[in-house]
Design an enzyme around this catalytic site. Sequence first.
Site, mmCIF file in Angstrom:
data_model
loop_
_atom_site.group_PDB
_atom_site.id
_atom_site.type_symbol
_atom_site.label_atom_id
_atom_site.label_comp_id
_atom_site.label_asym_id
_atom_site.label_seq_id
_atom_site.Cartn_x
_atom_site.Cartn_y
_atom_site.Cartn_z
ATOM 1 N N GLU A 142 -15.451 -14.395 -33.205
ATOM 2 C CA GLU A 142 -14.698 -13.751 -32.111
ATOM 3 C C GLU A 142 -13.222 -13.707 -32.481
ATOM 4 O OE1 GLU A 142 -14.767 -15.363 -28.086
ATOM 5 O OE2 GLU A 142 -13.731 -13.559 -27.379
ATOM 6 N N GLU A 152 -7.849 -17.520 -32.559
ATOM 7 C CA GLU A 152 -6.804 -17.170 -31.586
ATOM 8 C C GLU A 152 -5.496 -17.766 -32.093
ATOM 9 O OE1 GLU A 152 -6.468 -15.273 -28.492
ATOM 10 O OE2 GLU A 152 -4.483 -15.844 -29.152
ATOM 11 N N ASP A 164 -5.317 -6.538 -27.599
ATOM 12 C CA ASP A 164 -4.047 -6.021 -27.079
ATOM 13 C C ASP A 164 -4.007 -4.513 -27.291
ATOM 14 O OD1 ASP A 164 -2.589 -8.614 -26.482
ATOM 15 O OD2 ASP A 164 -3.198 -8.930 -28.563
ATOM 16 N N LYS A 183 2.283 1.720 -26.119
ATOM 17 C CA LYS A 183 3.283 2.701 -26.550
ATOM 18 C C LYS A 183 2.924 3.267 -27.925
ATOM 19 C CE LYS A 183 7.172 0.581 -24.186
ATOM 20 N NZ LYS A 183 8.290 -0.335 -24.353
ATOM 21 N N ASP A 225 -10.314 -1.917 -21.809
ATOM 22 C CA ASP A 225 -10.125 -1.213 -20.535
ATOM 23 C C ASP A 225 -9.064 -0.124 -20.675
ATOM 24 O OD1 ASP A 225 -7.982 -2.854 -20.895
ATOM 25 O OD2 ASP A 225 -7.900 -3.569 -18.816
ATOM 26 N N LYS A 250 -12.382 -12.727 -14.659
ATOM 27 C CA LYS A 250 -11.537 -12.497 -13.475
ATOM 28 C C LYS A 250 -10.704 -11.243 -13.690
ATOM 29 C CE LYS A 250 -10.705 -17.256 -12.634
ATOM 30 N NZ LYS A 250 -9.787 -18.199 -13.161
ATOM 31 N N PHE A 251 -10.138 -11.137 -14.892
ATOM 32 C CA PHE A 251 -9.275 -10.011 -15.255
ATOM 33 C C PHE A 251 -10.032 -8.682 -15.134
ATOM 34 C CE2 PHE A 251 -8.696 -7.328 -19.039
ATOM 35 C CZ PHE A 251 -7.427 -6.827 -18.796
ATOM 36 N N GLU A 252 -11.251 -8.675 -15.638
ATOM 37 C CA GLU A 252 -12.031 -7.435 -15.636
ATOM 38 C C GLU A 252 -12.462 -7.068 -14.215
ATOM 39 O OE1 GLU A 252 -15.199 -7.576 -18.417
ATOM 40 O OE2 GLU A 252 -15.937 -5.589 -17.909
HETATM 41 C C1 LIG Z 1 -5.327 -9.110 -24.449
HETATM 42 S S1 LIG Z 1 -5.805 -10.662 -25.053
HETATM 43 C C2 LIG Z 1 -7.547 -10.684 -24.637
HETATM 44 C C3 LIG Z 1 -8.110 -12.050 -24.595
HETATM 45 C C4 LIG Z 1 -9.598 -12.180 -24.296
HETATM 46 N N1 LIG Z 1 -10.435 -11.613 -25.349
HETATM 47 C C5 LIG Z 1 -9.963 -11.614 -22.953
HETATM 48 O O1 LIG Z 1 -10.844 -10.747 -22.896
HETATM 49 O O2 LIG Z 1 -9.391 -12.046 -21.958
HETATM 50 C C6 LIG Z 1 -5.832 -10.469 -26.818
HETATM 51 C C7 LIG Z 1 -5.731 -11.777 -27.539
HETATM 52 O O3 LIG Z 1 -5.927 -11.557 -28.923
HETATM 53 C C8 LIG Z 1 -5.092 -12.453 -29.639
HETATM 54 N N2 LIG Z 1 -4.926 -11.888 -30.988
HETATM 55 C C9 LIG Z 1 -4.374 -10.686 -31.300
HETATM 56 N N3 LIG Z 1 -4.407 -10.479 -32.620
HETATM 57 C C10 LIG Z 1 -4.999 -11.580 -33.165
HETATM 58 C C11 LIG Z 1 -5.318 -11.960 -34.493
HETATM 59 N N4 LIG Z 1 -5.039 -11.157 -35.526
HETATM 60 N N5 LIG Z 1 -5.909 -13.154 -34.696
HETATM 61 C C12 LIG Z 1 -6.181 -13.967 -33.646
HETATM 62 N N6 LIG Z 1 -5.910 -13.669 -32.354
HETATM 63 C C13 LIG Z 1 -5.328 -12.481 -32.125
HETATM 64 C C14 LIG Z 1 -3.824 -12.537 -28.814
HETATM 65 O O4 LIG Z 1 -3.116 -13.714 -29.052
HETATM 66 C C15 LIG Z 1 -4.398 -12.474 -27.387
HETATM 67 O O5 LIG Z 1 -4.601 -13.762 -26.864
#
Ligand SMILES: C[S@@+](CC[C@H](N)C(=O)[O-])C[C@H]1O[C@@H](n2cnc3c(N)ncnc32)[C@H](O)[C@@H]1O
Length: 258
Positions: A84, A109, A159, A163, A195, A238-240
């Site tokens: 993951e 993460e 993420d 932009k 989303d 919760k977010f979704e």
């Molecule tokens: C928008 S959050 C979504 C978190 C989770 N999957 C969720 O559904 O709530 C995206 C996460 O990916 C992590 N992330 C982004 N690029 C990453 C990478 N190259 N390696 C590890 N984590 C990464 C960020 O730190 C962030 O916590």
Amino acid sequence: MTSPSADTPDTPGTDAPAQPFMRTIKSFVKRAGRMGGGQIRAMEELGPKFLLPYQPGAIDFEAAYADAARAAGQKHSERPLVLEIGFGMGEATAKIAATLPDTNFLCCEVHEPGVGALLKRIGENHITNIRICNHDAVEVIDHMLPPGSLDGVHIFFPDPWHKTKHNKRRLIQSPLVAKLAARLKPGGYLHCATDWEPYAQQILEVLTAEPLLKNRALASHPELAGYAPKPHYRPLTKFENRGIKLGHGVWDVVFERV
Ligand SMILES: C[S@@+](CC[C@H](N)C(=O)[O-])C[C@H]1O[C@@H](n2cnc3c(N)ncnc32)[C@H](O)[C@@H]1O
């Protein structure tokens, strides 16, 4: 040089980048964030057992997951391995690990409070089948995962980098997808969810263009135009749920290694 990962070597165990001074574009910005007391305790008490240090060289999966196999009364070889990328605070990750107890999860993460939060959930829910790497997943893939080592990959709500000038930071781009496809076993899957519709379209395009992958949903759900129904193991977070109540969409994309 636009991809987050195009300047790193492709073989686990190779620790020197091919072009050491080239700047890489990362898919994340390290956020400041204080760890709560429970997260700090979880880090101290459970970190030694559940954290895998980032170190170039193929992971010894049998040793890393020995406890999980023993707890389930299985041989290591019987247990699939799912990577993951970016679990955030680990809400979905912990639920999925409990739903699929016979699967091993390697969860990457970069956000430390998130790592503490997932360790706390591991402790509270007596989860045995997760190992965490607190490091950039792209480097873990490049240096620690051999070809054909994965049965699945989860990338949930990466993420979106809304932009246009930031789109180049998006995680899901062809060079990374090619690396993931190479690390999947034939029949293994890559499951992404987002989303943000423009990112969903990009994911569908990039995965469709990867010759080692085929879209699982095309035959079973032609009416979804390439998207997949939400697989049973992915919980609504919760977010979704909040987004759904506001009328926002969510797109799942599931491809398979040919
Ligand atoms: C928008 S959050 C979504 C978190 C989770 N999957 C969720 O559904 O709530 C995206 C996460 O990916 C992590 N992330 C982004 N690029 C990453 C990478 N190259 N390696 C590890 N984590 C990464 C960020 O730190 C962030 O916590």
